[in-house]
Design a protein around this motif. Sequence first.
Motif, short mmCIF file in Angstrom:
data_model
loop_
_atom_site.label_atom_id
_atom_site.label_comp_id
_atom_site.label_asym_id
_atom_site.label_seq_id
_atom_site.Cartn_x
_atom_site.Cartn_y
_atom_site.Cartn_z
N GLY A 132 50.32 40.31 19.38
CA GLY A 132 49.29 41.33 19.59
C GLY A 132 47.89 40.74 19.59
N ASP A 133 47.67 39.74 18.73
CA ASP A 133 46.37 39.07 18.71
C ASP A 133 46.10 38.38 20.03
OD1 ASP A 133 45.80 39.77 16.04
OD2 ASP A 133 46.89 38.04 15.27
N VAL A 134 47.13 37.69 20.56
CA VAL A 134 46.97 36.99 21.83
C VAL A 134 46.71 37.98 22.96
CG1 VAL A 134 48.07 35.42 23.47
CG2 VAL A 134 48.49 35.14 21.03
N GLU A 135 47.42 39.09 22.92
CA GLU A 135 47.21 40.13 23.94
C GLU A 135 45.78 40.67 23.88
OE1 GLU A 135 49.43 44.25 25.42
OE2 GLU A 135 49.83 43.41 23.44
N ARG A 136 45.30 40.89 22.67
CA ARG A 136 43.94 41.42 22.48
C ARG A 136 42.91 40.40 22.95
NH1 ARG A 136 41.81 45.51 19.01
NH2 ARG A 136 39.69 45.12 18.33
N LEU A 137 43.12 39.14 22.63
CA LEU A 137 42.23 38.09 23.09
C LEU A 137 42.16 38.06 24.62
CD1 LEU A 137 42.92 35.04 20.74
CD2 LEU A 137 40.68 36.01 21.28
N GLY A 138 43.32 38.15 25.24
CA GLY A 138 43.36 38.16 26.70
C GLY A 138 42.58 39.33 27.27
N HIS A 139 42.69 40.47 26.62
CA HIS A 139 41.98 41.66 27.10
C HIS A 139 40.47 41.47 26.95
CE1 HIS A 139 41.74 45.76 28.41
NE2 HIS A 139 41.10 46.15 27.33
N VAL A 140 40.02 40.90 25.83
CA VAL A 140 38.59 40.65 25.62
C VAL A 140 38.06 39.69 26.67
CG1 VAL A 140 36.92 39.59 24.06
CG2 VAL A 140 38.64 41.14 23.14
N LEU A 141 38.77 38.59 26.88
CA LEU A 141 38.33 37.59 27.86
C LEU A 141 38.32 38.17 29.27
CD1 LEU A 141 40.29 34.53 26.44
CD2 LEU A 141 37.82 34.93 26.31
N ARG A 142 39.28 39.04 29.55
CA ARG A 142 39.35 39.66 30.88
C ARG A 142 38.17 40.60 31.09
NH1 ARG A 142 44.13 41.07 30.03
NH2 ARG A 142 45.04 39.04 30.48
N MET A 143 37.78 41.34 30.07
CA MET A 143 36.64 42.25 30.20
C MET A 143 35.35 41.47 30.40
SD MET A 143 37.15 45.61 27.79
CE MET A 143 37.63 44.83 26.25
N GLN A 144 35.25 40.29 29.76
CA GLN A 144 34.07 39.46 29.98
C GLN A 144 34.06 38.88 31.39
OE1 GLN A 144 34.40 36.73 26.52
NE2 GLN A 144 32.43 37.54 25.90
N ARG A 145 35.21 38.39 31.82
CA ARG A 145 35.29 37.71 33.11
C ARG A 145 35.20 38.67 34.29
NH1 ARG A 145 41.05 35.67 34.38
NH2 ARG A 145 41.21 37.93 34.78
N ASP A 146 35.92 39.77 34.21
CA ASP A 146 36.03 40.67 35.37
C ASP A 146 34.97 41.75 35.39
OD1 ASP A 146 38.27 39.17 35.91
OD2 ASP A 146 39.70 40.68 35.20
N HIS A 147 34.44 42.12 34.23
CA HIS A 147 33.48 43.24 34.17
C HIS A 147 32.14 42.83 33.57
CE1 HIS A 147 36.55 46.22 35.29
NE2 HIS A 147 37.36 45.47 34.58
N ALA A 190 25.33 39.96 39.36
CA ALA A 190 26.31 40.23 38.30
C ALA A 190 25.98 39.46 37.02
CB ALA A 190 27.71 39.88 38.79
N GLU A 191 25.37 38.30 37.15
CA GLU A 191 25.04 37.50 35.98
C GLU A 191 24.03 38.20 35.09
OE1 GLU A 191 26.17 34.35 33.77
OE2 GLU A 191 26.85 34.74 35.82
N ALA A 192 23.30 39.16 35.65
CA ALA A 192 22.32 39.89 34.85
C ALA A 192 22.98 40.64 33.71
CB ALA A 192 21.54 40.87 35.73
N VAL A 193 24.22 41.09 33.92
CA VAL A 193 24.95 41.80 32.86
C VAL A 193 25.23 40.84 31.70
CG1 VAL A 193 27.01 43.12 32.30
CG2 VAL A 193 25.96 43.36 34.55
N THR A 194 25.63 39.62 32.03
CA THR A 194 25.87 38.62 30.99
C THR A 194 24.58 38.29 30.24
OG1 THR A 194 27.66 37.64 32.28
CG2 THR A 194 26.71 36.28 30.54
#
Length: 246
Positions: free
Chosen positions: A66-81, A163-167
Motif C-alpha cells: 500500500g505504501d508503494v502504491e501511494r508513492l506511485g500515486h503521489v509521483l504520478r500526480m506530480q509528473r502528470d498534473h 506547465a512548469e509554472a505550476v511546479t
Amino acid sequence: MLQTPSGGAGNGAAATGTGLMSIGAVLNVLREEFPEVTISKIRFLETEGLIEPQRTPSGYRKFSAGDVERLGHVLRMQRDHYLPLKVIREHLAAMERGEAVQLPALSRPGDGEAAREPAADGPTAARVGRAQLLAAAGVDEAELTEWESYGLLAPVEGGMYDAEAVTVAGLITELGRFGIEPRHLRAMKAAADREAGLVDQVVAPLRRHRNPQTRAHAEARTKELAALTAGLHAALVRSALGVRLP
C-alpha cells in the motif's frame, strides 16, 4: 483506485518474508515507471507526511504494498498534473475519506482557447490559465500577483502560463512554510536566468541549423544541459550548507 507502479510489491527480492520492502527495493520498483526517483525523494515525501512506512526496532524503514502504491500515486500526480505537495496532500486525504477527487487538467494544444500551433522545431508545451494555476497551487490572486512582481512567474503567450509554472508555484508555497518569502527568491530567479542563458548559448547554433534533424536535436540537448546545470546547482547548495544526501 490507486494505480500500482508496474513491477508491483512482489517483484523478485523486493519483498521480505513479511511482505514488507526496504527503501532500496521500493526504489527499484518505482524506477520502472519513474526512472528519476531517488531514495532522497522517498525520504522527503515521508518527512512531508505523504507516506508513513513502518520502522524496525533498529529504525529501518519497511514499506508495504500500500505504501508503494501511494508513492506511485503521489509521483504520478506530480509528473502528470504538476501538483504541489499541499494539493497532493489534500487529494489523498479526500480519497481516504471516500470522496470523489477530480485532478485539475492542464490545457494542451487543441483544448479550446489553449490551442496553439506547434513550433517548427519542437512540440508545443502544455499551458495553464491563471485560474488553473491558482487552483493547482492553492494560492489566491494577491499571492500570485506578488510572485509576479518579483519576477518569479510570468504569463507567456496569450496570458497563459507554461506547465512548469505550476511546479514553481508549488515550490514557492512549500518554501513559504519555512519562512522564505518571495522577495528572498529573487536571487534564485536571477541565477536561474543566467544558467538558462548559458544553455541557450550552447544550443543556439543547433537551433539555427538548416538541417531539421539538427534543430530537433537541440531540444534533447537543452533538456540534457538543463538536468546537468540543475544537478550542479543542487550539489553546490548542498556543499555550501555542508549537507550530504545519498
